[in-house]
Write an enzyme that holds these catalytic residues in place. Structure first.
Site, PDB file in Angstrom:
ATOM      1  CD  GLU A 159       0.282   1.174   3.178  1.00  0.00           C
ATOM      2  OE1 GLU A 159       1.073   1.096   4.127  1.00  0.00           O
ATOM      3  OE2 GLU A 159      -0.096   2.266   2.691  1.00  0.00           O
ATOM      4  CG  PHE A 160       2.531   2.840  -2.555  1.00  0.00           C
ATOM      5  CD1 PHE A 160       2.100   1.878  -3.463  1.00  0.00           C
ATOM      6  CD2 PHE A 160       3.843   2.774  -2.091  1.00  0.00           C
ATOM      7  CE1 PHE A 160       2.968   0.894  -3.918  1.00  0.00           C
ATOM      8  CE2 PHE A 160       4.713   1.780  -2.540  1.00  0.00           C
ATOM      9  CZ  PHE A 160       4.280   0.836  -3.454  1.00  0.00           C
ATOM     10  CD  GLU A 163      -1.788   7.324   9.514  1.00  0.00           C
ATOM     11  OE1 GLU A 163      -2.051   8.204  10.343  1.00  0.00           O
ATOM     12  OE2 GLU A 163      -1.144   6.303   9.788  1.00  0.00           O
ATOM     13  CB  ALA A 263      13.554  21.873   6.597  1.00  0.00           C
ATOM     14  N   GLY A 264      11.557  20.657   8.802  1.00  0.00           N
ATOM     15  CA  GLY A 264      10.607  20.947   9.887  1.00  0.00           C
ATOM     16  C   GLY A 264      11.057  20.296  11.167  1.00  0.00           C
ATOM     17  CB  CYS A 271       4.656   4.421   7.089  1.00  0.00           C
ATOM     18  SG  CYS A 271       3.044   3.688   7.083  1.00  0.00           S
ATOM     19  CE  LYS A 331      -0.444  12.318   6.984  1.00  0.00           C
ATOM     20  NZ  LYS A 331      -0.298  12.025   5.570  1.00  0.00           N
ATOM     21  NE  ARG A 338       0.113   4.406  14.233  1.00  0.00           N
ATOM     22  CZ  ARG A 338      -0.486   3.533  13.394  1.00  0.00           C
ATOM     23  NH1 ARG A 338      -0.185   2.258  13.439  1.00  0.00           N
ATOM     24  NH2 ARG A 338      -1.356   3.960  12.501  1.00  0.00           N
TER      25      ARG A 338
HETATM   26  C1  UDX Z   1       3.718   7.668   4.296  1.00  0.00           C
HETATM   27  C2  UDX Z   1       3.911   7.558   2.804  1.00  0.00           C
HETATM   28  O1  UDX Z   1       3.741   8.847   2.218  1.00  0.00           O
HETATM   29  C3  UDX Z   1       2.863   6.599   2.223  1.00  0.00           C
HETATM   30  O2  UDX Z   1       3.038   6.469   0.835  1.00  0.00           O
HETATM   31  C4  UDX Z   1       3.046   5.253   2.913  1.00  0.00           C
HETATM   32  O3  UDX Z   1       2.128   4.285   2.415  1.00  0.00           O
HETATM   33  C5  UDX Z   1       2.823   5.410   4.410  1.00  0.00           C
HETATM   34  O4  UDX Z   1       3.759   6.370   4.937  1.00  0.00           O
HETATM   35  P1  UDX Z   1       2.179   8.943   5.986  1.00  0.00           P
HETATM   36  O5  UDX Z   1       3.155   8.390   6.987  1.00  0.00           O
HETATM   37  O6  UDX Z   1       0.728   8.814   6.251  1.00  0.00           O
HETATM   38  O7  UDX Z   1       2.466   8.244   4.530  1.00  0.00           O
HETATM   39  O8  UDX Z   1       2.462  10.494   5.913  1.00  0.00           O
HETATM   40  P2  UDX Z   1       3.260  11.448   4.934  1.00  0.00           P
HETATM   41  O9  UDX Z   1       2.317  12.437   4.419  1.00  0.00           O
HETATM   42  O10 UDX Z   1       4.069  10.662   3.981  1.00  0.00           O
HETATM   43  O11 UDX Z   1       4.273  12.180   5.945  1.00  0.00           O
HETATM   44  C6  UDX Z   1       5.120  11.388   6.754  1.00  0.00           C
HETATM   45  C7  UDX Z   1       5.869  12.319   7.700  1.00  0.00           C
HETATM   46  O12 UDX Z   1       6.793  13.133   6.984  1.00  0.00           O
HETATM   47  C8  UDX Z   1       4.984  13.267   8.493  1.00  0.00           C
HETATM   48  O13 UDX Z   1       5.450  13.322   9.838  1.00  0.00           O
HETATM   49  C9  UDX Z   1       5.228  14.612   7.834  1.00  0.00           C
HETATM   50  O14 UDX Z   1       5.104  15.692   8.754  1.00  0.00           O
HETATM   51  C10 UDX Z   1       6.666  14.487   7.391  1.00  0.00           C
HETATM   52  N1  UDX Z   1       7.031  15.329   6.246  1.00  0.00           N
HETATM   53  C11 UDX Z   1       6.431  15.100   5.051  1.00  0.00           C
HETATM   54  C12 UDX Z   1       8.030  16.288   6.384  1.00  0.00           C
HETATM   55  O15 UDX Z   1       8.564  16.501   7.470  1.00  0.00           O
HETATM   56  N2  UDX Z   1       8.415  17.011   5.297  1.00  0.00           N
HETATM   57  C13 UDX Z   1       7.845  16.814   4.077  1.00  0.00           C
HETATM   58  O16 UDX Z   1       8.225  17.485   3.135  1.00  0.00           O
HETATM   59  C14 UDX Z   1       6.815  15.832   3.955  1.00  0.00           C
END
Ligand code: UDX
Length: 440
Positions: A159-160, A163, A263-264, A271, A331, A338
């Site tokens: 899966e991709f 959330e 950046a953050g 995941c 996020k 988690r």
């Molecule tokens: C991720 C993958 O995107 C998804 O394809 C996979 O199936 C599951 O894991 P998810 O964990 O739900 O999805 O959130 P995502 O939107 O990918 O962000 C993951 C984390 O990265 C969050 O904590 C977000 O705040 C952080 N993030 C994301 C950054 O710090 N900078 C970014 O530019 C993008």
């Protein structure tokens, strides 16, 4: 020549978490008969009443619509589900064990249950994120128990789903990946996704281990981009460059692309942290160096904690000071806590004596199970009353358009640490705020 499959297939999905429930509801929505199974009978009885166990935009309506049309049902009875389906999706969790390895016990338990109740030809589809080679092991385990009584195939279909965007990511995916060790099984699952492929979404058909690895490699690559920008943000602060402008400047290179370069406060979720650790473990198990993956994780851990010195720059002595925290979930658009950055940050601030006033639009219930001794405000502004600093940890949209003058009026001191760079620094500095961002 494969006979054209009936439009709808009979499917069961074992596991009704973020992935299983979205998969079940979406497969029902494209015309299949779906039975979702979970061992948690409270969760199943809630689902039968349309109560969704977590926050995911649009999911409640999707479940309701499809359950009303009797295409989607919920049960704790695995036997009923397995006996009445041709395709069985395994969508149970594979959490990190003590040293970062993916714990696949639940996946193998489901495989054993399938072997126990199999009553005819089945396709077992592994949607859970599993270490490379797991599908082959599932196949062996099923063969050893089924002993040729019935035919079956094992297919990998990672899966991709992000959330907060999970339904969109399922219905309009960038790609569908299907791993199989025989063409017939692959084609049956390709047929299952026909309704989605028709919208022009590419389907990658490959072998089992390649499909398993694509999942880990995708998440690891995305996480690497984030850690790369987070590491660079510290140089930006030293040389007074703007990391957001750097992201824009590099992202316009079509080979880099502009997404996932923010950046953050570091990445969280169920995941990225887990999959980066698991892939590093897989490398180690094959006696391979995992320098890049180890660095992605260590940079991320450091990045979360790097927010605390930024607060201390504005409030040097945190003892007894009230610090407002906006955003607790890992996020926006989820209640999932988690590995959220807020956990590391709040724990550290509390150790330094700060009193935390937190606000999150949806994650308060999840957060109450995690934090001790913090107060929760009803509104973002409510958290600011008497606060000596505000830390923005999760970039919920509702934080973007708030009355800055009102914010300043409420606070004991106009200090803001924008850990997700959602604001323009000059908007706050020109009205007397001390503003600290990340890499700016
Ligand atoms: C991720 C993958 O995107 C998804 O394809 C996979 O199936 C599951 O894991 P998810 O964990 O739900 O999805 O959130 P995502 O939107 O990918 O962000 C993951 C984390 O990265 C969050 O904590 C977000 O705040 C952080 N993030 C994301 C950054 O710090 N900078 C970014 O530019 C993008």
């Amino acid at each position: 020549m494969l006979l054209p499959l009936p439009f709808s297939m009979k499917i069961s999905v074992i596991g009704t978490g973020y992935v299983g429930l979205v998969t079940g509801a979406c497969l029902a929505n494209i015309g299949n008969d779906v039975i979702c199974v979970d061992i948690d009978d409270e969760r199943i009885s809630n689902l039968r009443r349309g109560v969704i166990p977590f926050y995911e935009p649009g999911l409640r309506e999707l479940v309701e619509q499809n359950a009303a049309q009797k295409r989607l049902m919920f049960t704790t009875d695995s036997q009923l589900a397995i006996e009445n389906s041709d395709v069985v999706f395994i969508a149970v969790g594979t959490p990190s064990d003590g040293n970062g390895k993916a714990d696949t016990a639940a996946v193998f338990q489901v495989a054993d249950t399938i072997a126990r109740f199999i009553n005819g030809k089945k396709i077992v589809v592994v949607k859970s994120t599993v270490p490379v080679g797991t599908c082959a092991k599932i196949k062996e385990r099923l063969s050893a128990q089924i002993k040729g009584r019935f035919g079956f195939d094992v297919v990998s279909n990672p899966e991709f789903l992000r959330e907060g965007e999970a339904i969109q990511d399922f219905m309009v995916p960038d790609r569908i990946v299907i791993g199989a060790d025989n063409g017939e099984a692959a084609q049956k699952i390709v047929a299952l996704y026909k309704a989605i492929e028709r919208t022009g979404r590419p389907i990658v058909v490959t072998d089992l281990q390649t499909a398993e690895l694509v999942k880990y490699a995708s998440n690891a690559m995305l996480a690497a981009r984030i850690s790369f920008m987070n590491e660079l943000s510290h140089l930006c602060e030293k040389v007074d460059a703007d990391v957001k402008a750097v992201a824009r400047g590099i992202g316009l290179d079509s080979r880099i692309g502009s997404r996932f370069l923010q950046a953050g406060a570091g990445f969280g979720g169920s995941c990225f942290p887990k999959d980066v650790r698991a892939l590093a473990q897989i490398m180690k198990e094959h006696n391979l160096p995992s320098d890049m993956l180890d660095a992605v994780e260590s940079v991320n851990t450091r990045q979360k904690l790097s927010i605390v010195p930024k607060v201390m720059k504005l409030v040097p002595d945190l003892k007894g000071k009230r610090i407002a925290v906006w955003g607790l979930s890992f996020k926006p658009k989820t209640d999932d806590m988690r590995e959220a950055a807020s956990i590391a940050i709040i724990n550290e601030l509390q150790k330094l004596g700060a009193n935390i006033a937190a606000f999150d639009p949806v994650a308060e219930i999840s957060a109450r199970k995690i934090f001790e001794g913090i107060s929760y405000a009803e509104t973002p502004l409510g958290a600011l009353e008497g606060a000596h600093a505000l830390v923005i940890v999760t970039e919920w949209d509702l934080f973007r358009e708030l009355d800055k003058a009102k914010m300043k009026e409420l606070m004991a001191a106009p200090n803001i640490v924008d850990a997700r760079n959602i604001y323009d620094p000059k908007d706050f500095r020109e009205i007397g705020f001390s503003y600290v961002g990340v890499g700016r």
